[in-house]
Design a protein around this motif. Structure first.
Motif, mmCIF file in Angstrom:
data_model
loop_
_atom_site.group_PDB
_atom_site.id
_atom_site.type_symbol
_atom_site.label_atom_id
_atom_site.label_comp_id
_atom_site.label_asym_id
_atom_site.label_seq_id
_atom_site.Cartn_x
_atom_site.Cartn_y
_atom_site.Cartn_z
ATOM 1 N N ILE A 73 -3.165 -9.421 1.487
ATOM 2 C CA ILE A 73 -4.325 -7.997 1.561
ATOM 3 C C ILE A 73 -4.197 -7.044 -0.361
ATOM 4 O O ILE A 73 -5.765 -7.027 -0.229
ATOM 5 C CB ILE A 73 -4.626 -7.408 2.610
ATOM 6 C CG1 ILE A 73 -4.243 -7.719 3.749
ATOM 7 C CG2 ILE A 73 -4.562 -5.568 2.785
ATOM 8 C CD1 ILE A 73 -5.127 -7.878 4.594
ATOM 9 N N LEU A 74 -2.989 -7.744 -0.503
ATOM 10 C CA LEU A 74 -3.168 -6.174 -1.777
ATOM 11 C C LEU A 74 -4.492 -7.260 -2.936
ATOM 12 O O LEU A 74 -5.255 -6.637 -3.741
ATOM 13 C CB LEU A 74 -1.589 -7.838 -2.407
ATOM 14 C CG LEU A 74 -1.962 -6.755 -4.140
ATOM 15 C CD1 LEU A 74 -1.739 -4.777 -4.181
ATOM 16 C CD2 LEU A 74 0.002 -6.663 -4.578
ATOM 17 N N ASP A 89 -9.197 -6.271 -7.903
ATOM 18 C CA ASP A 89 -9.837 -5.541 -8.968
ATOM 19 C C ASP A 89 -9.827 -4.101 -8.801
ATOM 20 O O ASP A 89 -10.222 -3.763 -10.279
ATOM 21 C CB ASP A 89 -11.153 -5.937 -8.200
ATOM 22 C CG ASP A 89 -12.185 -6.428 -8.203
ATOM 23 O OD1 ASP A 89 -11.711 -7.710 -8.318
ATOM 24 O OD2 ASP A 89 -13.097 -7.238 -6.952
ATOM 25 N N PHE A 90 -10.025 -3.139 -8.694
ATOM 26 C CA PHE A 90 -9.569 -1.729 -9.192
ATOM 27 C C PHE A 90 -8.491 -1.758 -9.967
ATOM 28 O O PHE A 90 -8.613 -1.028 -10.122
ATOM 29 C CB PHE A 90 -10.119 -0.283 -7.327
ATOM 30 C CG PHE A 90 -9.031 0.836 -8.478
ATOM 31 C CD1 PHE A 90 -10.064 1.196 -8.619
ATOM 32 C CD2 PHE A 90 -8.027 1.318 -7.785
ATOM 33 C CE1 PHE A 90 -9.447 2.749 -9.192
ATOM 34 C CE2 PHE A 90 -7.928 2.375 -7.751
ATOM 35 C CZ PHE A 90 -8.606 3.175 -8.572
ATOM 36 N N LEU A 91 -7.229 -2.085 -9.723
ATOM 37 C CA LEU A 91 -6.402 -2.262 -10.217
ATOM 38 C C LEU A 91 -6.035 -2.552 -11.531
ATOM 39 O O LEU A 91 -5.467 -1.948 -12.258
ATOM 40 C CB LEU A 91 -4.954 -2.572 -9.427
ATOM 41 C CG LEU A 91 -3.688 -2.358 -8.482
ATOM 42 C CD1 LEU A 91 -3.466 -3.023 -7.556
ATOM 43 C CD2 LEU A 91 -3.985 -0.746 -8.070
ATOM 44 N N SER A 102 1.012 -1.383 -0.192
ATOM 45 C CA SER A 102 0.076 0.022 0.208
ATOM 46 C C SER A 102 0.738 1.182 0.347
ATOM 47 O O SER A 102 0.101 2.413 -0.617
ATOM 48 C CB SER A 102 -0.516 -0.133 1.817
ATOM 49 O OG SER A 102 0.190 -0.023 2.344
ATOM 50 N N ILE A 116 -8.973 -2.563 -13.384
ATOM 51 C CA ILE A 116 -9.868 -1.327 -14.354
ATOM 52 C C ILE A 116 -8.550 0.322 -14.495
ATOM 53 O O ILE A 116 -8.938 0.567 -15.850
ATOM 54 C CB ILE A 116 -11.061 -1.475 -13.118
ATOM 55 C CG1 ILE A 116 -10.654 0.265 -12.665
ATOM 56 C CG2 ILE A 116 -11.721 -2.021 -12.755
ATOM 57 C CD1 ILE A 116 -11.397 1.628 -12.300
ATOM 58 N N VAL A 117 -7.710 -0.139 -14.125
ATOM 59 C CA VAL A 117 -6.884 1.062 -14.542
ATOM 60 C C VAL A 117 -6.553 1.309 -15.773
ATOM 61 O O VAL A 117 -6.696 1.991 -16.736
ATOM 62 C CB VAL A 117 -5.636 1.785 -13.443
ATOM 63 C CG1 VAL A 117 -4.755 2.733 -13.854
ATOM 64 C CG2 VAL A 117 -6.351 1.507 -12.151
ATOM 65 N N VAL A 177 -9.583 1.973 -18.775
ATOM 66 C CA VAL A 177 -10.092 3.132 -18.050
ATOM 67 C C VAL A 177 -8.802 3.886 -19.047
ATOM 68 O O VAL A 177 -9.905 4.823 -19.994
ATOM 69 C CB VAL A 177 -10.736 3.975 -17.319
ATOM 70 C CG1 VAL A 177 -10.684 5.018 -16.608
ATOM 71 C CG2 VAL A 177 -11.723 2.607 -16.329
ATOM 72 N N LEU A 178 -7.988 3.800 -18.820
ATOM 73 C CA LEU A 178 -7.328 4.967 -19.429
ATOM 74 C C LEU A 178 -6.546 4.365 -21.052
ATOM 75 O O LEU A 178 -7.052 6.013 -22.417
ATOM 76 C CB LEU A 178 -5.494 4.903 -18.849
ATOM 77 C CG LEU A 178 -5.693 5.173 -17.243
ATOM 78 C CD1 LEU A 178 -3.497 4.746 -17.142
ATOM 79 C CD2 LEU A 178 -5.133 6.425 -17.654
ATOM 80 N N PHE A 230 -7.152 -7.595 -2.671
ATOM 81 C CA PHE A 230 -8.684 -7.299 -2.326
ATOM 82 C C PHE A 230 -8.713 -6.152 -3.578
ATOM 83 O O PHE A 230 -9.487 -5.558 -3.135
ATOM 84 C CB PHE A 230 -8.868 -7.049 -0.778
ATOM 85 C CG PHE A 230 -9.402 -7.775 0.134
ATOM 86 C CD1 PHE A 230 -11.040 -8.198 0.420
ATOM 87 C CD2 PHE A 230 -8.371 -8.721 0.485
ATOM 88 C CE1 PHE A 230 -11.004 -9.896 0.813
ATOM 89 C CE2 PHE A 230 -8.267 -9.680 1.420
ATOM 90 C CZ PHE A 230 -9.693 -10.070 1.279
ATOM 91 N N VAL A 231 -7.948 -4.968 -3.242
ATOM 92 C CA VAL A 231 -7.219 -3.317 -4.024
ATOM 93 C C VAL A 231 -6.780 -4.721 -5.353
ATOM 94 O O VAL A 231 -7.008 -3.169 -6.508
ATOM 95 C CB VAL A 231 -6.227 -3.466 -3.439
ATOM 96 C CG1 VAL A 231 -6.002 -1.920 -4.270
ATOM 97 C CG2 VAL A 231 -6.349 -3.757 -2.206
#
Lengths: 417, 308
Positions: B263-264, B269-271, B127, B273-274, B277-278, B266-267
């Protein structure tokens, strides 16, 4: 200012030249065309300034102690709650309220809705200032504020969500400065620069959409790092980013409605006919956007609960509070927006917008502070922390007002542009 | 000619771009299955052996040069300290803490030592946006105060509530946490100070792999004396420090809800989409722009025609 503006022909300034043909100097423009004594007198007359004065009287020494004595002089310096009000309100609350810039930019420049032009600049400015002050709040909270550029240039951790936030907020701030700059250039009379910005508007706007989608989402995704700490109802690790992004849409639009309302009633002297005529129908039109975003938000929030199968939590005390947040902060304004739009009642839409703004801030505080560590204990910020938060907000207010008084945001520049 | 050159250049650029892209994806898929460094060291903590003497706390304090505590290390009244309904935790003056737990049905209390668990894929590290953390091949998660900005995301991310912040300093704040005595001991192959100080052999230092086997052996050979679980084998994706307990782990203050994956995850999903989107947003919104302003464009075209 109201009375001065009524009596004088020249004030408020909206042209390069005075009625007698001489050009205003920049310094005169800064003083709104008043003499120093007049300027001082109008500032003293305004009761709002006295309230601000009291806030600063306590707030500025508190800020000084924070920077000279360390964070523990003003906060609980909690290791369990590393993020307090500065970030909970200042970053997580201010950023969605500042989504207005990219939303209205998209509406006008990309969707070609030129009828929103009278309010576009206000939305852009609202975006710029909100982001700028989110960074100020961050600077209050960071342990080593002097190292702010480190994630950009000194030591890079590109796999972290916060890295994306840092880069995007920084780039987006520059984009927003460029988007707001034309009004400054008009005011200064620097037309070449304005034309250049005009030529890259589409590019800037699309950059704005990309950056906003990602960092609004990233602020939500930050909480995915704490799957065991944030209450499951407020954390949907799969959809967190889209919950935050979607709520930023109605948050940003509502903030424009709130600010334009304040301008309409308290800064009428600075608004021109075009703005005053457009503000009511545009309020209703923005309300329509809010209603669409709100219903989408409500549905995807429920999808989030269904996806993680968290229905049983709804029957607990936390569930009651969660329902309260969604009911008062999202469902109630949704109904008001719908009624306001259907019957064309701008004041109902305005009421809904105020509730929405409060609702979004409530959601961000609930996620970052109240439901955080729900298994441990509640953190209640110290009064010093609250006061500093209010102080920074007061600086934000003053800056906002300073710019609106001067630049052609609420009015069209009469001179060449 | 000019055109051809520019096209070749363009193709070259494209090839270089896709090569770079495939490299980064290759790296990422490697990272997906990271199971820790093969020779990483660890410590196995056996709760049934710990008597709560606090020798480890004292040794840590001395080794790391931390400030002297309010109460001396032989003062056992600290076990009754409660803040906000919680037992003692790490803070800027202590990297490790021993807490006492009265377990119903047992004739003696149990003690649990907490310190950084030195995860295989640490949440603090993943993080951190300035790369202040490093997981060394020896197993330690160390911290570089020279680049830290003080954002405290690592404290948010750590599922074990370990990193703490030196809030008391205005000009020299930093994260304070156990570093497995990396600087002074671990990198030379020596066990950390706390392990060496333990008179009860409650702490066993060794290769993480071996420790898992030792743990399993103890569980197997002492039927009924341990719950059949090594806390830390899978928690948060696996940790270098692991625990054996004679009672259920949640009875001695462990968070048993800590996920059994990094823990990574869980993040991610977001990473993921980056990049989408770009790349998709510019085309999508430029397209919408063209569609939305099509009528205006036709209009101006016709008007200019009329002028001719």
């Amino acid at each position: 200012m109201k009375t001065i503006a009524q009596e004088s022909q020249e004030i408020p300034i909206n042209d390069h030249v005075q009625t007698d043909g001489t050009r205003w100097k920049i310094k005169e423009k800064l003083f709104l065309g008043l003499s120093k004594e007049e300027y001082k007198a109008q500032a003293m007359r305004n009761p709002v300034n006295w309230v601000l004065f009291i806030i600063f009287l306590v707030g500025l020494p508190l800020l000084a102690t924070r920077y000279l004595g360390g964070l523990d002089t003003v906060t609980h310096s909690s290791n369990d709650y590393p993020w307090g009000l500065f970030l909970g309100f200042g970053l997580f609350g201010m950023v969605p309220l500042s989504a207005s810039g990219f939303l209205l930019g998209t509406t006008v420049e990309i969707f070609g809705r030129k009828d929103f032009v009278p309010i576009e600049r206000l939305a852009l400015l609202n975006g710029l200032l909100g982001y700028f002050f989110a960074v100020i709040y961050l600077e209050v909270d960071l342990g080593m504020p002097w190292r702010l550029p480190y994630p950009m240039f000194v030591s890079l951790g590109p796999a972290a969500v916060l890295f994306l936030v840092a880069w995007h907020v920084a780039t987006y701030l520059s984009v927003q400065i460029a988007e707001v700059a034309p009004s400054l250039f008009e005011w200064m009379g620097w037309l070449k620069a304005k034309r250049f910005i005009k030529s890259i508007t589409i590019g800037l706007t699309i950059a704005g959409i990309i950056l906003s989608t990602l960092h609004q989402g990233a602020l939500g995704a930050l909480f995915c790092y704490a799957p065991t700490k944030v209450h499951p109802l407020w954390l949907s690790t799969n959809f967190m980013w889209i919950h935050f992004f979607c709520s930023a849409i109605f948050a940003g639009l509502s903030m424009v409605i709130v600010v334009s309302t304040l301008c309409k009633y308290f800064m009428r002297w600075r608004c021109d006919e075009r703005f005053l005529n457009a503000v009511d129908p545009l309020t209703v039109a923005l309300g329509k956007g809010c209603a669409y975003a709100l219903i989408t938000y409500l549905v995807i929030k429920i999808v989030g609960i269904a996806h993680d199968n968290e229905w049983e939590y709804l029957l607990t005390d936390w569930g009651f509070y969660y329902t309260l947040e969604l009911g008062l902060g999202a469902l109630l304004p949704l109904i008001l927006f719908t009624v306001g739009v259907k019957y064309g009642w701008p004041n109902v839409v305005r009421t809904a917008a105020v509730i929405t703004v409060i609702g979004v801030v409530m959601n961000r505080l609930n996620t970052s502070l109240i439901s955080f560590n729900w298994n441990l204990y509640q953190e209640i910020p110290r009064w010093q922390e609250i006061w500093i938060t209010v102080t920074i907000f007061a600086v934000y207010f003053i800056t906002y007002r300073f710019i609106l008084y001067r630049l052609p945001i609420l009015y069209e520049w009469k001179g060449e542009k | 000619m000019k055109k051809a050159v520019s096209r070749r250049k363009f193709l070259k650029g494209g090839l270089a771009g896709s090569a770079a892209l495939s490299l980064t994806t290759a790296k990422r898929s490697e990272a997906k299955s990271f199971e820790g460094y093969p020779d990483a060291m660890g410590v196995l903590v056996d709760l049934s052996r710990c008597v709560g003497c606090r020798s480890c706390e004292a040794a840590c304090n001395k080794e790391q040069g931390l400030p002297a505590p309010e109460k001396p290390f032989n003062d056992y009244s600290v076990f009754d300290e409660i803040h906000h309904g919680q037992k003692r935790r790490t803070d800027e003056t202590r990297y490790t803490v021993v807490n006492k737990y009265e377990v119903p049905g047992m004739d003696h209390p149990l003690f649990r030592k907490i310190q950084c668990n030195h995860c295989q894929e640490p949440a603090c590290l993943t993080s951190c946006f300035v790369n202040a953390y490093t997981k060394t091949p020896e197993g330690a998660v160390i911290y570089n105060p020279k680049v830290c900005v003080g954002c405290r995301t690592c404290m948010i991310a750590c599922p074990f509530y370990i990193p703490t912040f030196r809030y008391s300093s205005a000009f020299n704040p930093r994260i304070m946490k156990c570093i497995f005595c990396y600087d002074t001991r671990l990198q030379y192959g020596k066990p950390p100070a706390c392990v060496e100080a333990c008179p009860q052999e409650a702490l066993t230092f060794g290769k993480r792999e071996d420790l898992i086997n030792i743990g399993r052996q103890r569980i197997r050979e002492n039927k009924g004396q341990y719950v059949s679980h090594i806390y830390g084998e899978h928690e948060a994706g696996g940790t270098s420090w692991m625990y054996l307990s004679p009672v259920d782990f949640d009875e001695v203050g462990f968070d048993t809800k800590v996920p059994k994956e990094p823990i990574l995850n869980f993040v991610k999903d977001f990473l993921s989409i980056v990049p989408m989107v770009l790349t998709i947003w510019p085309a999508l919104f430029a397209g919408i722009h063209l569609l939305a302003t099509r009528k205006d464009a036709i209009k101006t075209k016709e008007e200019t025609k009329g002028d001719k």
